[in-house]
Design a protein around this motif. Structure first.
Motif, PDB file in Angstrom:
ATOM      1  N   THR A  38      16.371  -9.661  14.049  1.00 11.42           N
ATOM      2  CA  THR A  38      17.042  -8.992  15.159  1.00 11.42           C
ATOM      3  C   THR A  38      18.329  -9.733  15.476  1.00 11.42           C
ATOM      4  OG1 THR A  38      15.611 -10.238  16.647  1.00 11.42           O
ATOM      5  CG2 THR A  38      15.000  -7.965  16.186  1.00 11.42           C
ATOM      6  N   GLY A  39      19.431  -8.973  15.507  1.00  7.82           N
ATOM      7  CA  GLY A  39      20.740  -9.593  15.620  1.00  7.82           C
ATOM      8  C   GLY A  39      21.013 -10.268  16.938  1.00  7.82           C
ATOM      9  N   PHE A  40      20.354  -9.836  17.998  1.00  2.00           N
ATOM     10  CA  PHE A  40      20.696 -10.387  19.301  1.00  2.00           C
ATOM     11  C   PHE A  40      20.020 -11.720  19.588  1.00  2.00           C
ATOM     12  CE2 PHE A  40      17.087  -7.617  19.804  1.00  2.00           C
ATOM     13  CZ  PHE A  40      16.245  -8.282  20.652  1.00  2.00           C
ATOM     14  N   ASN A  41      18.892 -12.005  18.954  1.00  2.00           N
ATOM     15  CA  ASN A  41      18.243 -13.300  19.197  1.00  2.00           C
ATOM     16  C   ASN A  41      17.808 -13.999  17.916  1.00  2.00           C
ATOM     17  OD1 ASN A  41      16.047 -11.816  18.382  1.00  2.00           O
ATOM     18  ND2 ASN A  41      14.865 -12.082  20.258  1.00  2.00           N
ATOM     19  N   ARG A  42      18.143 -13.419  16.745  1.00  2.00           N
ATOM     20  CA  ARG A  42      17.878 -14.018  15.429  1.00  2.00           C
ATOM     21  C   ARG A  42      16.392 -14.309  15.228  1.00  2.00           C
ATOM     22  NH1 ARG A  42      21.851 -15.514  12.508  1.00  2.00           N
ATOM     23  NH2 ARG A  42      20.714 -17.214  11.537  1.00  2.00           N
ATOM     24  N   TYR A  43      15.537 -13.396  15.701  1.00  2.00           N
ATOM     25  CA  TYR A  43      14.101 -13.535  15.475  1.00  2.00           C
ATOM     26  C   TYR A  43      13.732 -12.772  14.208  1.00  2.00           C
ATOM     27  CZ  TYR A  43       9.196 -14.274  16.565  1.00  2.00           C
ATOM     28  OH  TYR A  43       7.881 -14.695  16.521  1.00  2.00           O
ATOM     29  N   MET A  44      12.917 -13.391  13.356  1.00  2.00           N
ATOM     30  CA  MET A  44      12.583 -12.826  12.050  1.00  2.00           C
ATOM     31  C   MET A  44      11.208 -12.166  12.076  1.00  2.00           C
ATOM     32  SD  MET A  44      13.758 -12.522   8.893  1.00  2.00           S
ATOM     33  CE  MET A  44      14.879 -13.891   8.556  1.00  2.00           C
ATOM     34  N   TYR A  45      11.145 -10.967  11.457  1.00  2.00           N
ATOM     35  CA  TYR A  45       9.890 -10.235  11.315  1.00  2.00           C
ATOM     36  C   TYR A  45       9.650  -9.914   9.843  1.00  2.00           C
ATOM     37  CZ  TYR A  45      10.375  -9.378  16.339  1.00  2.00           C
ATOM     38  OH  TYR A  45      10.519  -9.523  17.696  1.00  2.00           O
ATOM     39  N   GLN A  46       8.385  -9.751   9.485  1.00  2.00           N
ATOM     40  CA  GLN A  46       8.038  -9.314   8.137  1.00  2.00           C
ATOM     41  C   GLN A  46       7.101  -8.115   8.219  1.00  2.00           C
ATOM     42  OE1 GLN A  46       6.340 -12.275   5.542  1.00  2.00           O
ATOM     43  NE2 GLN A  46       6.526 -10.992   3.736  1.00  2.00           N
ATOM     44  N   CYS A  47       7.367  -7.142   7.356  1.00  2.00           N
ATOM     45  CA  CYS A  47       6.538  -5.936   7.299  1.00  2.00           C
ATOM     46  C   CYS A  47       5.360  -6.180   6.361  1.00  2.00           C
ATOM     47  CB  CYS A  47       7.385  -4.767   6.796  1.00  2.00           C
ATOM     48  SG  CYS A  47       6.458  -3.253   6.477  1.00  2.00           S
ATOM     49  N   ASP A  48       4.161  -5.931   6.842  1.00  2.00           N
ATOM     50  CA  ASP A  48       2.965  -6.101   6.018  1.00  2.00           C
ATOM     51  C   ASP A  48       1.908  -5.107   6.460  1.00  2.00           C
ATOM     52  OD1 ASP A  48       1.494  -7.955   3.999  1.00  2.00           O
ATOM     53  OD2 ASP A  48       0.112  -7.787   5.683  1.00  2.00           O
ATOM     54  N   ASP A  49       1.406  -4.333   5.519  1.00  2.00           N
ATOM     55  CA  ASP A  49       0.354  -3.359   5.789  1.00  2.00           C
ATOM     56  C   ASP A  49       0.724  -2.445   6.953  1.00  2.00           C
ATOM     57  OD1 ASP A  49      -2.002  -2.048   5.351  1.00  2.00           O
ATOM     58  OD2 ASP A  49      -3.222  -3.439   6.546  1.00  2.00           O
ATOM     59  N   ASN A  50       1.993  -1.991   6.945  1.00  2.00           N
ATOM     60  CA  ASN A  50       2.512  -1.037   7.925  1.00  2.00           C
ATOM     61  C   ASN A  50       2.602  -1.572   9.341  1.00  2.00           C
ATOM     62  OD1 ASN A  50       0.699   0.947   5.866  1.00  2.00           O
ATOM     63  ND2 ASN A  50       2.871   1.349   6.080  1.00  2.00           N
ATOM     64  N   ASN A  51       2.633  -2.879   9.500  1.00  2.00           N
ATOM     65  CA  ASN A  51       2.833  -3.499  10.807  1.00  2.00           C
ATOM     66  C   ASN A  51       3.855  -4.617  10.701  1.00  2.00           C
ATOM     67  OD1 ASN A  51       0.881  -2.001  12.332  1.00  2.00           O
ATOM     68  ND2 ASN A  51      -0.720  -3.174  11.303  1.00  2.00           N
ATOM     69  N   TRP A  52       4.694  -4.777  11.746  1.00  2.00           N
ATOM     70  CA  TRP A  52       5.642  -5.880  11.798  1.00  2.00           C
ATOM     71  C   TRP A  52       4.957  -7.116  12.376  1.00  2.00           C
ATOM     72  CZ3 TRP A  52       9.773  -5.755   9.045  1.00  2.00           C
ATOM     73  CH2 TRP A  52      10.465  -4.561   8.846  1.00  2.00           C
ATOM     74  N   HIS A  53       5.204  -8.270  11.749  1.00  2.00           N
ATOM     75  CA  HIS A  53       4.638  -9.534  12.208  1.00  2.00           C
ATOM     76  C   HIS A  53       5.767 -10.526  12.454  1.00  2.00           C
ATOM     77  CE1 HIS A  53       0.537  -8.300  10.984  1.00  2.00           C
ATOM     78  NE2 HIS A  53       1.176  -7.667  10.016  1.00  2.00           N
ATOM     79  N   GLY A  54       5.724 -11.226  13.601  1.00  2.00           N
ATOM     80  CA  GLY A  54       6.759 -12.191  13.924  1.00  2.00           C
ATOM     81  C   GLY A  54       6.630 -13.460  13.105  1.00  2.00           C
ATOM     82  N   LEU A  55       7.770 -13.950  12.585  1.00  2.00           N
ATOM     83  CA  LEU A  55       7.772 -15.169  11.779  1.00  2.00           C
ATOM     84  C   LEU A  55       8.436 -16.346  12.483  1.00  2.00           C
ATOM     85  CD1 LEU A  55       8.772 -13.701   8.287  1.00  2.00           C
ATOM     86  CD2 LEU A  55       6.487 -14.151   9.161  1.00  2.00           C
ATOM     87  N   GLY A  56       9.136 -16.083  13.570  1.00  2.00           N
ATOM     88  CA  GLY A  56       9.797 -17.162  14.298  1.00  2.00           C
ATOM     89  C   GLY A  56      11.310 -17.006  14.288  1.00  2.00           C
ATOM     90  N   TYR A  57      11.982 -17.885  15.021  1.00  2.00           N
ATOM     91  CA  TYR A  57      13.436 -17.824  15.150  1.00  2.00           C
ATOM     92  C   TYR A  57      14.120 -18.454  13.936  1.00  2.00           C
ATOM     93  CZ  TYR A  57      12.710 -16.390  19.960  1.00  2.00           C
ATOM     94  OH  TYR A  57      12.331 -15.695  21.077  1.00  2.00           O
ATOM     95  N   VAL A  58      15.233 -17.866  13.546  1.00  2.00           N
ATOM     96  CA  VAL A  58      15.970 -18.336  12.379  1.00  2.00           C
ATOM     97  C   VAL A  58      17.012 -19.368  12.812  1.00  2.00           C
ATOM     98  CG1 VAL A  58      17.462 -17.638  10.465  1.00  2.00           C
ATOM     99  CG2 VAL A  58      15.667 -16.102  11.273  1.00  2.00           C
ATOM    100  N   LYS A  59      17.068 -20.477  12.103  1.00  2.00           N
ATOM    101  CA  LYS A  59      18.071 -21.493  12.396  1.00  2.00           C
ATOM    102  C   LYS A  59      19.373 -21.129  11.686  1.00  2.00           C
ATOM    103  CE  LYS A  59      14.803 -25.299  13.033  1.00  2.00           C
ATOM    104  NZ  LYS A  59      14.376 -26.643  12.571  1.00  2.00           N
TER     105      LYS A  59
END
Length: 402
Positions: free
Chosen positions: A210-231
């Motif tokens: 997400t561009g506004f807070n640089r939080y990373m998600y991964q798509c798995d089994d049709n659901n988004w999962h949070g991976l944490g903030y990107v440095k």
């Protein structure tokens, strides 16, 4: 007796011909890849959702794009997809292929063809965030056909719905993000969305930020999962002297690419200064027509779409890390310019336009067509209607070896 034999032979030949015609009708419309099947007949949306056999699913936009890339025999039919559209037209997507390109229409009604993509084995993964908050497609409460156990985004309210017994049960209210992004590239970038994009089949394993807070998600089994903030890794600033003009311009090295962090200031036929004032050329570079492809110094070139996508993937699309802190008409509260320093220097379109509000640069798309990248301080967009217009130039080159 002889007449009976003749009649029998005639009927046998007729049946044989009919069987051959029926067999011909039952053949797939294309030579199917091993992991695709094409069903005969036409289907309503509800029928299409449940038409694929066990182990197969209705393909989404990304799977169709991959099919086109690796398949020579392309179907020129209209097919239902499990794709989506973010914006005002949130209707079921119909994909069709023409001249090796994929197009989309959006319609609730009618009957279309169905292609089915084989499910891929999903390996077990560990995620920091187990919350699932988006679905496979938009769906209307008035169109209750759905797949059991799948989540959907509501057409009317953007709520999250779970399909049970082919009816929709609301499980969460809508999620509001910042703004719709103009363009999205799977597994690179990032969104400034009011809603997350659906985590559909072709997105499995892809990561977005997400561009506004640089939080990373991964798509798995049709659901988004949070991976944490990107440095944000540090960038390297540099300087380059144009051997032809002797003019120095600032550069910024981002990963393996070096960009000019100033608009190019190089005299060419047809170029001009904004407002016909030399001070604008000195401060913001020159405006060029469609001969812009020749304006970059030796060993430099106009950026391609992939260069911009890589840039967006590094910093996001909201522009806080890329825009200048000064000269914008709007008062942006968040400014974190890393040295790319975009000024709102306007452009030319039957007159001088947009100074203080917008700027644009010449670039190439994936098919080597010249087009413009525009930036309004908040988001990037592109424009193919560039005839008789003038834009600025940022040049790029592969990072030189030390």
């Amino acid at each position: 007796m002889k007449k009976l034999i003749i009649v029998f032979v005639f009927l046998l030949l007729a049946c044989s011909q009919e069987n051959r015609e029926n067999a011909k009708d039952e053949q797939p419309k294309v030579n199917d890849p091993a992991d695709w099947i094409f069903l005969n007949g036409s289907y309503s949306w509800g029928e299409a959702l449940n038409a694929c056999p066990a182990g197969y699913h209705l393909p989404d936009k990304f799977e169709w794009e991959n099919y086109i890339v690796r398949t020579a025999d392309i179907p020129n039919y209209k097919y239902w997809t499990s794709s989506y559209h973010v914006g005002y037209m949130k209707e079921y997507s119909v994909a069709y292929v023409q001249d090796r390109k994929i197009y989309s229409e959006f319609a609730y009604d009618g009957r279309k063809s169905v292609a089915c993509k084989k499910d891929e084995k999903i390996e077990a993964k560990s995620f920091l965030d187990k919350v699932a908050f988006t679905g496979t497609a938009y769906v209307s409460k008035n169109k209750t056909d759905c797949l059991k156990g799948r989540k959907y985004i509501g057409f009317e309210d953007n709520g999250l719905y779970l399909c049970e017994n082919r009816t929709l049960k609301k499980v969460a209210d809508s999620l509001e993000f910042l703004q719709d992004s103009v363009e999205f590239s799977a597994d690179t970038v990032v969104l400034n969305l009011r809603r997350m994009l659906p985590c559909s089949f072709g997105m499995n394993g892809k990561k977005i930020m997400t561009g506004f807070n640089r939080y990373m998600y991964q798509c798995d089994d049709n659901n988004w999962h949070g991976l944490g903030y990107v440095k944000l890794n540090p960038v390297q600033l540099g300087d380059y002297k144009d051997s032809l003009t002797g003019v120095h311009f600032k550069t910024i090295i981002i990963d393996s690419m070096e960009w000019s962090s100033q608009n190019i200031y190089r005299s060419m036929p047809g170029e001009e200064c904004y407002g016909n004032k030399k001070m604008h050329c000195e401060n913001h570079g020159r405006l060029y027509g469609e001969k812009a492809r020749d304006a970059c110094p030796a060993d430099w070139r106009l950026p391609r779409r992939s260069d911009w996508v890589t840039l967006f993937g590094r910093f996001g699309l909201n522009g806080a890390y890329l825009r200048s802190k000064d000269d914008w008409f709007l008062d942006f509260k968040e400014n974190k310019d890393v040295g790319f320093t975009i000024y709102p220097a306007g452009y030319v379109d039957n007159g001088y336009k947009g100074f203080g509000m917008i700027t644009g640069w010449w670039s190439y798309d994936d098919e080597n067509r010249l087009y413009a990248i525009l930036f309004d301080g908040e988001k990037f967009s592109h424009d193919y209607a560039v005839e008789n217009k003038k834009f600025y130039i940022r040049c790029v080159r592969k990072r030189p070896e030390n």
